[in-house]
Write a protein that holds these residues in place. Structure first.
Motif, PDB file in Angstrom:
ATOM      1  N   GLN A 181      21.882  52.074  27.082  1.00  0.00           N
ATOM      2  CA  GLN A 181      20.826  53.084  27.093  1.00  0.00           C
ATOM      3  C   GLN A 181      20.896  54.010  28.306  1.00  0.00           C
ATOM      4  OE1 GLN A 181      19.031  53.393  24.385  1.00  0.00           O
ATOM      5  NE2 GLN A 181      20.091  51.596  23.566  1.00  0.00           N
ATOM      6  N   ALA A 182      21.889  53.816  29.165  1.00  0.00           N
ATOM      7  CA  ALA A 182      22.007  54.650  30.357  1.00  0.00           C
ATOM      8  C   ALA A 182      22.480  56.047  29.971  1.00  0.00           C
ATOM      9  CB  ALA A 182      22.990  54.027  31.334  1.00  0.00           C
ATOM     10  N   PRO A 183      22.044  57.087  30.682  1.00  0.00           N
ATOM     11  CA  PRO A 183      22.515  58.447  30.392  1.00  0.00           C
ATOM     12  C   PRO A 183      24.030  58.541  30.500  1.00  0.00           C
ATOM     13  CG  PRO A 183      20.648  58.488  31.904  1.00  0.00           C
ATOM     14  CD  PRO A 183      21.064  57.054  31.792  1.00  0.00           C
ATOM     15  N   LEU A 184      24.615  59.403  29.689  1.00  0.00           N
ATOM     16  CA  LEU A 184      26.056  59.596  29.756  1.00  0.00           C
ATOM     17  C   LEU A 184      26.441  60.253  31.075  1.00  0.00           C
ATOM     18  CD1 LEU A 184      26.872  60.992  26.200  1.00  0.00           C
ATOM     19  CD2 LEU A 184      27.338  58.681  27.059  1.00  0.00           C
ATOM     20  N   PRO A 185      27.476  59.770  31.731  1.00  0.00           N
ATOM     21  CA  PRO A 185      27.966  60.455  32.936  1.00  0.00           C
ATOM     22  C   PRO A 185      28.445  61.853  32.578  1.00  0.00           C
ATOM     23  CG  PRO A 185      28.951  58.262  32.708  1.00  0.00           C
ATOM     24  CD  PRO A 185      28.266  58.565  31.411  1.00  0.00           C
ATOM     25  N   THR A 186      28.213  62.786  33.442  1.00  0.00           N
ATOM     26  CA  THR A 186      28.609  64.178  33.178  1.00  0.00           C
ATOM     27  C   THR A 186      29.854  64.596  33.943  1.00  0.00           C
ATOM     28  OG1 THR A 186      27.100  64.938  34.911  1.00  0.00           O
ATOM     29  CG2 THR A 186      26.236  64.858  32.664  1.00  0.00           C
ATOM     30  N   VAL A 187      30.289  63.764  34.884  1.00  0.00           N
ATOM     31  CA  VAL A 187      31.488  64.064  35.667  1.00  0.00           C
ATOM     32  C   VAL A 187      32.562  63.043  35.334  1.00  0.00           C
ATOM     33  CG1 VAL A 187      32.458  64.300  37.978  1.00  0.00           C
ATOM     34  CG2 VAL A 187      30.120  65.074  37.527  1.00  0.00           C
ATOM     35  N   VAL A 188      33.724  63.535  34.942  1.00  0.00           N
ATOM     36  CA  VAL A 188      34.836  62.651  34.615  1.00  0.00           C
ATOM     37  C   VAL A 188      35.586  62.322  35.899  1.00  0.00           C
ATOM     38  CG1 VAL A 188      36.923  62.358  33.246  1.00  0.00           C
ATOM     39  CG2 VAL A 188      35.043  63.753  32.359  1.00  0.00           C
ATOM     40  N   PRO A 189      35.677  61.041  36.263  1.00  0.00           N
ATOM     41  CA  PRO A 189      36.359  60.695  37.517  1.00  0.00           C
ATOM     42  C   PRO A 189      37.867  60.876  37.420  1.00  0.00           C
ATOM     43  CG  PRO A 189      35.727  58.712  36.334  1.00  0.00           C
ATOM     44  CD  PRO A 189      35.131  59.863  35.580  1.00  0.00           C
ATOM     45  N   GLN A 190      38.481  61.047  38.564  1.00  0.00           N
ATOM     46  CA  GLN A 190      39.932  61.186  38.610  1.00  0.00           C
ATOM     47  C   GLN A 190      40.586  59.919  38.061  1.00  0.00           C
ATOM     48  OE1 GLN A 190      41.398  62.107  42.493  1.00  0.00           O
ATOM     49  NE2 GLN A 190      43.506  62.448  41.838  1.00  0.00           N
ATOM     50  N   GLY A 191      41.627  60.100  37.284  1.00  0.00           N
ATOM     51  CA  GLY A 191      42.348  58.973  36.717  1.00  0.00           C
ATOM     52  C   GLY A 191      41.863  58.545  35.346  1.00  0.00           C
ATOM     53  N   ALA A 192      40.815  59.175  34.831  1.00  0.00           N
ATOM     54  CA  ALA A 192      40.317  58.819  33.498  1.00  0.00           C
ATOM     55  C   ALA A 192      41.359  59.165  32.445  1.00  0.00           C
ATOM     56  CB  ALA A 192      39.016  59.539  33.205  1.00  0.00           C
ATOM     57  N   ARG A 193      41.334  58.394  31.345  1.00  0.00           N
ATOM     58  CA  ARG A 193      42.350  58.560  30.304  1.00  0.00           C
ATOM     59  C   ARG A 193      41.772  58.122  28.968  1.00  0.00           C
ATOM     60  NH1 ARG A 193      45.746  54.423  28.571  1.00  0.00           N
ATOM     61  NH2 ARG A 193      47.685  55.044  27.530  1.00  0.00           N
ATOM     62  N   LEU A 194      42.113  58.844  27.915  1.00  0.00           N
ATOM     63  CA  LEU A 194      41.735  58.473  26.565  1.00  0.00           C
ATOM     64  C   LEU A 194      42.967  58.442  25.674  1.00  0.00           C
ATOM     65  CD1 LEU A 194      38.515  60.562  25.723  1.00  0.00           C
ATOM     66  CD2 LEU A 194      38.630  58.140  26.336  1.00  0.00           C
ATOM     67  N   ILE A 195      42.993  57.485  24.753  1.00  0.00           N
ATOM     68  CA  ILE A 195      43.983  57.492  23.676  1.00  0.00           C
ATOM     69  C   ILE A 195      43.243  57.946  22.431  1.00  0.00           C
ATOM     70  CG2 ILE A 195      45.706  56.187  22.409  1.00  0.00           C
ATOM     71  CD1 ILE A 195      45.715  54.128  24.639  1.00  0.00           C
ATOM     72  N   VAL A 196      43.689  59.043  21.860  1.00  0.00           N
ATOM     73  CA  VAL A 196      42.938  59.719  20.799  1.00  0.00           C
ATOM     74  C   VAL A 196      43.742  59.752  19.501  1.00  0.00           C
ATOM     75  CG1 VAL A 196      41.828  61.872  20.105  1.00  0.00           C
ATOM     76  CG2 VAL A 196      41.745  61.142  22.503  1.00  0.00           C
ATOM     77  N   GLY A 197      43.132  59.258  18.429  1.00  0.00           N
ATOM     78  CA  GLY A 197      43.733  59.338  17.098  1.00  0.00           C
ATOM     79  C   GLY A 197      43.010  60.386  16.272  1.00  0.00           C
ATOM     80  N   ASP A 198      43.340  61.638  16.504  1.00  0.00           N
ATOM     81  CA  ASP A 198      42.671  62.767  15.844  1.00  0.00           C
ATOM     82  C   ASP A 198      43.702  63.885  15.691  1.00  0.00           C
ATOM     83  OD1 ASP A 198      40.826  64.534  14.857  1.00  0.00           O
ATOM     84  OD2 ASP A 198      39.609  64.663  16.684  1.00  0.00           O
ATOM     85  N   PRO A 199      44.724  63.665  14.838  1.00  0.00           N
ATOM     86  CA  PRO A 199      45.869  64.587  14.792  1.00  0.00           C
ATOM     87  C   PRO A 199      45.518  66.034  14.489  1.00  0.00           C
ATOM     88  CG  PRO A 199      46.375  62.543  13.640  1.00  0.00           C
ATOM     89  CD  PRO A 199      44.913  62.505  13.939  1.00  0.00           C
ATOM     90  N   ALA A 200      44.571  66.292  13.592  1.00  0.00           N
ATOM     91  CA  ALA A 200      44.248  67.675  13.251  1.00  0.00           C
ATOM     92  C   ALA A 200      43.620  68.403  14.428  1.00  0.00           C
ATOM     93  CB  ALA A 200      43.308  67.711  12.047  1.00  0.00           C
ATOM     94  N   THR A 201      42.720  67.719  15.146  1.00  0.00           N
ATOM     95  CA  THR A 201      42.098  68.364  16.308  1.00  0.00           C
ATOM     96  C   THR A 201      43.130  68.638  17.389  1.00  0.00           C
ATOM     97  OG1 THR A 201      39.956  67.349  15.845  1.00  0.00           O
ATOM     98  CG2 THR A 201      40.335  68.105  18.097  1.00  0.00           C
ATOM     99  N   LYS A 202      44.097  67.751  17.534  1.00  0.00           N
ATOM    100  CA  LYS A 202      45.157  67.985  18.513  1.00  0.00           C
ATOM    101  C   LYS A 202      45.841  69.330  18.241  1.00  0.00           C
ATOM    102  CE  LYS A 202      49.781  66.479  19.861  1.00  0.00           C
ATOM    103  NZ  LYS A 202      50.911  65.574  19.557  1.00  0.00           N
ATOM    104  N   VAL A 203      46.186  69.576  16.973  1.00  0.00           N
ATOM    105  CA  VAL A 203      46.863  70.829  16.636  1.00  0.00           C
ATOM    106  C   VAL A 203      45.942  72.020  16.885  1.00  0.00           C
ATOM    107  CG1 VAL A 203      47.948  72.156  14.788  1.00  0.00           C
ATOM    108  CG2 VAL A 203      48.380  69.704  14.975  1.00  0.00           C
ATOM    109  N   ALA A 204      44.663  71.886  16.515  1.00  0.00           N
ATOM    110  CA  ALA A 204      43.720  72.987  16.739  1.00  0.00           C
ATOM    111  C   ALA A 204      43.601  73.310  18.223  1.00  0.00           C
ATOM    112  CB  ALA A 204      42.352  72.635  16.164  1.00  0.00           C
ATOM    113  N   LEU A 205      43.564  72.283  19.054  1.00  0.00           N
ATOM    114  CA  LEU A 205      43.461  72.497  20.501  1.00  0.00           C
ATOM    115  C   LEU A 205      44.741  73.122  21.061  1.00  0.00           C
ATOM    116  CD1 LEU A 205      41.716  69.142  21.451  1.00  0.00           C
ATOM    117  CD2 LEU A 205      40.687  71.421  21.573  1.00  0.00           C
TER     118      LEU A 205
END
Length: 354
Positions: A42-66
């Motif tokens: 229930q904590a608010p979402l952090p608004t600052v992404v810290p250095q070293g953050a990383r995501l593995i993303v399975g969203d191929p269509a959005t990748k191409v759009a970006l």
């Protein structure tokens, strides 16, 4: 969007499969990975992404759009792109700890929860005028008489449990006043051209087909009597979802917030740049011709990204109740599938960029 490291890479399917095998038994928890305190649900979402953050993303269509829009170069964290899509692949990768976020319809989060994989939806997209822009139509085999939903009685219908097409079949039967006992459900995976081929060979009489398969099926087999029938139901949900465990990591939660905003802008960019999207995605990335790409753009219509998920959650609950009754699973509370801290993120990103 803040500037920063924007390393991106792609996991090919073979490498992704190897990663899944290696990580299944030893995937670290979010807290272990970040080395810091967990983020409360229930904590608010952090608004600052810290250095070293990383995501593995399975969203191929959005990748191409970006890539096409140029926004892929502006992320403040590293993204590793996994060539993973659909509920079964995404759930397998989640279980292995080899994926942080996936793009699916409304059934995979339900199925994941029923199979002991806690997940949360963090973004939702629909289609404006969804009945005029259905994702699926009911393909009818050559020589089979189905003109209305009532005509489904006694027919062999392709059915894929745990996927959107399977849930659609159950919803269609309910709308027609039929039950599973009134038809013969044939379990088949709804991948590639399996359903069109099953229809053409009369393995099944009816199957929900989507995308370019609708156009190709009638073009190829229409001369033999193949047709399609509109089902008249909303079938347009598209979600981003994550493991509940992932949201305990403050760094990943902050990165997800940034990704959801970019995902929303990518959705709008696709709609506003149809020619670039057809050429860059459907033709160059998917190997379709321009005519097929134009058909898919027209079929999709305009995206709808609401700032309030209440109506969508109500519709999701109706789907859950139908599936629970038909499968014997315990009913879920649809509200529990959504992390409503993300509810304003996508819509706000579009408003800011308007």
């Amino acid at each position: 969007m803040s500037q920063g490291p924007h390393h991106t890479s792609s996991l090919r399917p073979t490498l992704a499969a190897l990663v899944l095998l290696l990580l299944t038994a030893c995937a670290p928890s979010a807290a272990q990975e970040s080395g810091g305190p967990e983020l409360a649900a229930q904590a608010p979402l952090p608004t600052v992404v810290p250095q070293g953050a990383r995501l593995i993303v399975g969203d191929p269509a959005t990748k191409v759009a970006l890539q096409l829009s140029g926004e892929i170069e502006t992320f403040s964290f590293a993204i590793e792109w996994a060539n993973i899509s659909g509920g079964p692949q995404t759930s397998e990768a989640f279980r292995a700890g080899a994926l942080d976020v996936g793009a699916v319809a409304d059934i995979p989060p339900i199925h994941a929860t029923w199979t002991g994989l806690p997940v949360k939806i963090v973004a939702s997209k629909f289609r404006k005028d969804p009945l005029a822009h259905p994702t699926y139509e009911l393909g009818i085999a050559p020589g089979v008489h189905v003109r209305t939903l009532a005509d489904l009685r006694g027919k062999k219908i392709a059915y894929s449990p745990g996927q959107a097409q399977g849930a659609l079949v159950l919803r269609v039967l309910k709308k027609a006043g039929l039950t599973k006992d009134d038809v013969e459900l044939i379990e088949l995976p709804s991948t590639g051209d399996v359903y069109p081929n099953a229809l053409a060979s009369r393995q099944v009489d009816v199957a929900p087909i989507g995308g370019v398969n609708i156009k190709r099926y009638t073009a190829k087999f229409g001369k033999d009597g193949a047709t399609t029938v509109q089902h008249g139901l909303r079938d347009d949900p598209a979600h981003l979802y994550v493991r509940t465990e992932t949201l305990k990591d403050p760094a990943k939660a902050a990165a997800l917030r940034e990704y959801v905003a970019a995902w929303a802008r990518a959705s709008r960019w696709i709609h506003e740049h149809p020619k670039e999207w057809i050429d860059g995605y459907y033709v160059k990335d998917q190997g379709l011709n321009a005519a097929d790409g134009q058909y898919l753009v027209d079929q999709a219509g305009e995206p709808d990204i609401p700032a309030d998920w209440s109506e969508a959650i109500t519709r999701h609950q109706e789907t859950i109740d139908i599936l629970a009754a038909e499968t014997g699973n315990e009913p879920l509370k649809a509200e529990d599938l959504y992390d409503r801290r993300f509810e304003p993120v996508a819509a706000a990103a579009l408003k800011e960029g308007a």
